[in-house]
Enzyme design. Sequence first.
Site, PDB file in Angstrom:
ATOM      1  N   LYS A  94      26.161  -4.540  27.292  1.00 57.10           N
ATOM      2  CA  LYS A  94      25.583  -5.191  26.303  1.00 57.10           C
ATOM      3  C   LYS A  94      24.877  -6.274  26.385  1.00 57.10           C
ATOM      4  O   LYS A  94      23.905  -6.679  26.069  1.00 57.10           O
ATOM      5  CB  LYS A  94      26.520  -4.989  24.695  1.00 57.10           C
ATOM      6  CG  LYS A  94      27.262  -3.756  24.711  1.00 57.10           C
ATOM      7  CD  LYS A  94      28.098  -3.734  23.552  1.00 57.10           C
ATOM      8  CE  LYS A  94      29.327  -4.508  23.651  1.00 57.10           C
ATOM      9  NZ  LYS A  94      30.374  -4.233  24.680  1.00 57.10           N
ATOM     10  N   ARG A  98      33.221  -4.486  15.290  1.00 56.18           N
ATOM     11  CA  ARG A  98      34.049  -4.000  15.967  1.00 56.18           C
ATOM     12  C   ARG A  98      34.936  -3.042  15.202  1.00 56.18           C
ATOM     13  O   ARG A  98      35.809  -2.560  15.754  1.00 56.18           O
ATOM     14  CB  ARG A  98      34.786  -4.840  16.705  1.00 56.18           C
ATOM     15  CG  ARG A  98      34.311  -4.826  18.397  1.00 56.18           C
ATOM     16  CD  ARG A  98      35.379  -6.010  18.851  1.00 56.18           C
ATOM     17  NE  ARG A  98      35.524  -6.230  20.210  1.00 56.18           N
ATOM     18  CZ  ARG A  98      34.528  -6.863  20.865  1.00 56.18           C
ATOM     19  NH1 ARG A  98      33.549  -7.438  20.686  1.00 56.18           N
ATOM     20  NH2 ARG A  98      34.875  -6.833  22.356  1.00 56.18           N
ATOM     21  N   ARG A 122      33.141  -8.720  37.288  1.00 58.63           N
ATOM     22  CA  ARG A 122      32.161  -9.508  36.606  1.00 58.63           C
ATOM     23  C   ARG A 122      32.484 -10.986  36.557  1.00 58.63           C
ATOM     24  O   ARG A 122      33.631 -11.342  36.578  1.00 58.63           O
ATOM     25  CB  ARG A 122      32.417  -9.035  35.077  1.00 58.63           C
ATOM     26  CG  ARG A 122      31.565  -9.982  34.205  1.00 58.63           C
ATOM     27  CD  ARG A 122      31.382  -8.930  32.872  1.00 58.63           C
ATOM     28  NE  ARG A 122      32.497  -9.173  31.782  1.00 58.63           N
ATOM     29  CZ  ARG A 122      32.511  -8.470  30.689  1.00 58.63           C
ATOM     30  NH1 ARG A 122      31.362  -7.850  30.284  1.00 58.63           N
ATOM     31  NH2 ARG A 122      33.721  -8.559  29.802  1.00 58.63           N
ATOM     32  N   ARG A 132      36.078 -14.407  33.188  1.00 59.00           N
ATOM     33  CA  ARG A 132      36.907 -14.641  31.991  1.00 59.00           C
ATOM     34  C   ARG A 132      38.544 -14.418  32.368  1.00 59.00           C
ATOM     35  O   ARG A 132      38.691 -13.622  32.804  1.00 59.00           O
ATOM     36  CB  ARG A 132      36.373 -13.770  31.088  1.00 59.00           C
ATOM     37  CG  ARG A 132      35.143 -14.160  30.269  1.00 59.00           C
ATOM     38  CD  ARG A 132      34.301 -13.206  29.458  1.00 59.00           C
ATOM     39  NE  ARG A 132      35.033 -12.331  28.835  1.00 59.00           N
ATOM     40  CZ  ARG A 132      34.481 -11.329  27.999  1.00 59.00           C
ATOM     41  NH1 ARG A 132      33.385 -11.288  27.959  1.00 59.00           N
ATOM     42  NH2 ARG A 132      35.482 -10.572  27.311  1.00 59.00           N
ATOM     43  N   ARG A 151      41.982  -3.811  26.021  1.00 59.14           N
ATOM     44  CA  ARG A 151      40.804  -3.861  25.320  1.00 59.14           C
ATOM     45  C   ARG A 151      39.994  -2.383  25.363  1.00 59.14           C
ATOM     46  O   ARG A 151      39.533  -2.214  24.242  1.00 59.14           O
ATOM     47  CB  ARG A 151      39.955  -4.843  26.055  1.00 59.14           C
ATOM     48  CG  ARG A 151      40.079  -6.163  25.705  1.00 59.14           C
ATOM     49  CD  ARG A 151      39.701  -7.532  26.939  1.00 59.14           C
ATOM     50  NE  ARG A 151      38.114  -7.142  27.081  1.00 59.14           N
ATOM     51  CZ  ARG A 151      37.554  -7.613  27.904  1.00 59.14           C
ATOM     52  NH1 ARG A 151      38.195  -8.119  28.863  1.00 59.14           N
ATOM     53  NH2 ARG A 151      36.213  -7.393  28.104  1.00 59.14           N
TER      54      ARG A 151
HETATM   55  P1  ADP Z   1      33.437  -7.562  25.696  1.00 56.58           P
HETATM   56  O1  ADP Z   1      33.321  -8.052  27.176  1.00 56.58           O
HETATM   57  O2  ADP Z   1      34.889  -6.791  25.540  1.00 56.58           O
HETATM   58  O3  ADP Z   1      32.363  -7.009  24.915  1.00 56.58           O
HETATM   59  P2  ADP Z   1      33.526  -9.971  23.859  1.00 56.58           P
HETATM   60  O4  ADP Z   1      33.217 -11.123  25.046  1.00 56.58           O
HETATM   61  O5  ADP Z   1      32.631  -9.135  23.089  1.00 56.58           O
HETATM   62  O6  ADP Z   1      34.210  -8.962  24.856  1.00 56.58           O
HETATM   63  O7  ADP Z   1      34.907 -10.351  23.261  1.00 56.58           O
HETATM   64  C1  ADP Z   1      36.019 -10.901  23.763  1.00 56.58           C
HETATM   65  C2  ADP Z   1      37.139 -10.988  22.862  1.00 56.58           C
HETATM   66  O8  ADP Z   1      36.879 -11.625  21.533  1.00 56.58           O
HETATM   67  C3  ADP Z   1      37.742  -9.635  22.132  1.00 56.58           C
HETATM   68  O9  ADP Z   1      38.583  -8.866  23.126  1.00 56.58           O
HETATM   69  C4  ADP Z   1      38.072 -10.112  20.932  1.00 56.58           C
HETATM   70  O10 ADP Z   1      39.333 -10.485  21.069  1.00 56.58           O
HETATM   71  C5  ADP Z   1      37.275 -11.097  20.318  1.00 56.58           C
HETATM   72  N1  ADP Z   1      36.225 -10.524  19.716  1.00 56.58           N
HETATM   73  C6  ADP Z   1      34.877 -10.753  19.649  1.00 56.58           C
HETATM   74  N2  ADP Z   1      34.256 -10.075  18.892  1.00 56.58           N
HETATM   75  C7  ADP Z   1      35.020  -9.638  18.050  1.00 56.58           C
HETATM   76  C8  ADP Z   1      34.956  -8.921  16.603  1.00 56.58           C
HETATM   77  N3  ADP Z   1      33.558  -8.367  16.262  1.00 56.58           N
HETATM   78  N4  ADP Z   1      36.145  -8.772  15.944  1.00 56.58           N
HETATM   79  C9  ADP Z   1      37.306  -9.021  16.522  1.00 56.58           C
HETATM   80  N5  ADP Z   1      37.627  -9.616  17.695  1.00 56.58           N
HETATM   81  C10 ADP Z   1      36.267 -10.092  18.200  1.00 56.58           C
END
Ligand code: ADP
Length: 225
Positions: free
Chosen positions: A20, A95, A132, A165, A176
Amino acid sequence: MLAIETPLIVILLGPPGAGKGTHAAPLSQHLGVPHISTGDLFREHLRNKTPLGNVARSFIDAGQLVPDHLVLEMLADRVRQSDCARGYILDGFPRTVDQAEALDKQIAEQSTVIAINFDIPDRYLVERIVSRQACKQCGQLYNTQFAPPAQSGICDHCAGSLYQRDDDKEEIILKRLEVYHTQTKPVIEYYSQKQGMLHQINARGTKTQVFQDVLKACEKTQVMA
Ligand code: ADP
Ligand code: ZN
């Protein structure tokens, strides 16, 4: 007659590591609307040690979701900014089904909404995520295995240094993924019940193929809108 365009909201759905974030940047350029990643917004709060960042940290480090009301408040603030007037791309939001409903009722009224699901089996994700890396300066994503920078540890675009990260460690990724299946998968079902809104794409294709599919999905909707 005056043509009144409604803002276009493109929602990118899919598990962590599906691509994404990789495709959101060129899509943002193509459509001329900003890319809003709730994960990036949280990481900025963590870096700046804001009150929100301090609350969110324990959830993020554990691979859990930050409570809905905190995410919603943060997002509502962001989309009120003037660069979002013509629309925006959402990456990492909604989410949960509650977040999707709140988006419909409080944020996306009078907008054209399109959801694109990046479909990919779990078995490909862990290896994508553990390798990554992101640029500290410009956020560009790399993958030491599949899309490495020309010079290890250094960004091709801005020469910034690359980092991994904290939540991209294997045991947190597994958490996750579990959270994704229990809390986020139902969001796909939510959009599939809304006529013409959900587009499925195969996220295992090459970067070029996947991007073509993303553009096709957007074009279909813009023609309809
Ligand atoms: P990914 O690489 O899993 O897509 P993100 O960078 O989008 O991860 O998000 C990292 C973390 O930030 C998530 O694991 C969560 O803890 C928090 N987070 C991000 N977006 C949301 C959301 N919409 N609702 C709740 N928590 C979120
Ligand atoms: Zn960079």
